[in-house]
Enzyme design. Structure first.
Site: not given
Ligand SMILES: Cc1ncc(COP(=O)(O)O)c(C=O)c1O
Length: 264
Positions: A51, A79, A110
């Site tokens: 990320s 991502h 996202k």
């Molecule tokens: C690698 C990763 N997994 C999961 C998530 C979680 O996503 P959400 O906020 O939609 O639950 C994020 C959020 O930034 C992330 O960067």
């Protein structure tokens, strides 16, 4: 992972040599919490796309390492969903690893542009999560409008793959122009494009100045990233026009020169 109370070990970023060593050790020493009995399950967990830096996991080698030691693999494709693979199916599809990654999780917040997430895995896993996973059991389900928006977004990915092409055209253009201006975009291989700033104060000042120039791009600083690796984290979308990207690049160039981050 914490809730399962399973012992956990972190392997260094994308380092499959270290991963193999840790897997060998886990297989040799067995369960520290159960007198060295063999582990019932070893799960190797990685992000598909990271990320903060926008680099891609070496999934084929991670899977190979896991297979060598009889471990399962889970990929967090938050991502990569909607970005990599056919119609945005993610890294498993991108690397053609079908059937060799046991759990693919992702978010619908996202590229999908809505809210929520998904777990793709075996029927047994899905049943277990539905019956036993506390965060699922004790959370309110999505309202129908959210579910409908998610389904509609999946249909868009299936029916308009040109959007993903545009995303990549925009990505290559934006990243290329930033580099041409003299910015350091780190090791990014995807639309997530960090513009490296060094110190936190520089990143915060840069972000503030960009905002004054009409560009909203936030700084990411310690402890989210290491102390000397503060950055402005950018991401282009398929919907950005070249004019918009150029306006943004102009602002980056102006502020970059003003704050001495780039020459010229
Ligand atoms: C690698 C990763 N997994 C999961 C998530 C979680 O996503 P959400 O906020 O939609 O639950 C994020 C959020 O930034 C992330 O960067």
């Amino acid at each position: 992972m914490r809730m399962s109370k399973a012992p956990r070990v972190v392997f260094p970023h994308k380092d499959t040599t270290a991963l193999r060593e840790l897997l060998r050790e886990a297989r040799t020493t067995g369960r520290p919490d159960a007198g060295g009995q063999p582990h019932r399950l070893i799960l190797v967990v990685t992000d598909g796309v990271f990320s903060m830096d926008g680099d891609i996991a070496p999934l084929p080698d991670i899977v190979a390492a896991a297979e060598e030691f009889g471990a399962a693999v889970m990929v967090d494709d938050a991502h990569a969903t909607g970005v990599l693979g056919r119609n945005g199916r993610g890294t498993v599809d991108h690397f053609d690893l079908h059937g060799r990654v046991h759990i693919q999780v992702g978010t619908l917040s996202k590229a999908i542009g809505v809210l929520g997430g998904y777990v793709a895995g075996s029927q047994a896993l899905r049943d277990m999560l539905i019956q036993r996973a506390r965060p699922f059991l004790f959370s309110t389900s999505h309202p129908p409008a959210v579910a409908a928006a998610c389904i509609a977004a999946i249909h868009v990915l299936q029916e308009e793959p040109e959007l993903i092409n545009r995303l990549w055209v925009n990505t290559i253009y934006f990243k290329g122009e930033l580099k041409r201006l003299g910015f350091d975009t780190g090791v990014s291989e995807t639309p997530i494009t960090p513009v490296m700033m060094g110190e936190s104060a520089m990143a915060q000042r840069f972000s503030q100045r960009l905002f004054e120039e009409g560009v909203f791009a936030q700084a990411v600083v310690y402890p989210t990233v290491p102390l000397d690796k503060a950055r402005i984290r950018t991401i282009v979308t398929a919907e950005h026009s070249t004019e918009q990207l150029d306006r943004c690049l102009e602002a980056f160039a102006k502020v970059g020169r003003e704050l001495g981050l780039i020459g010229g």
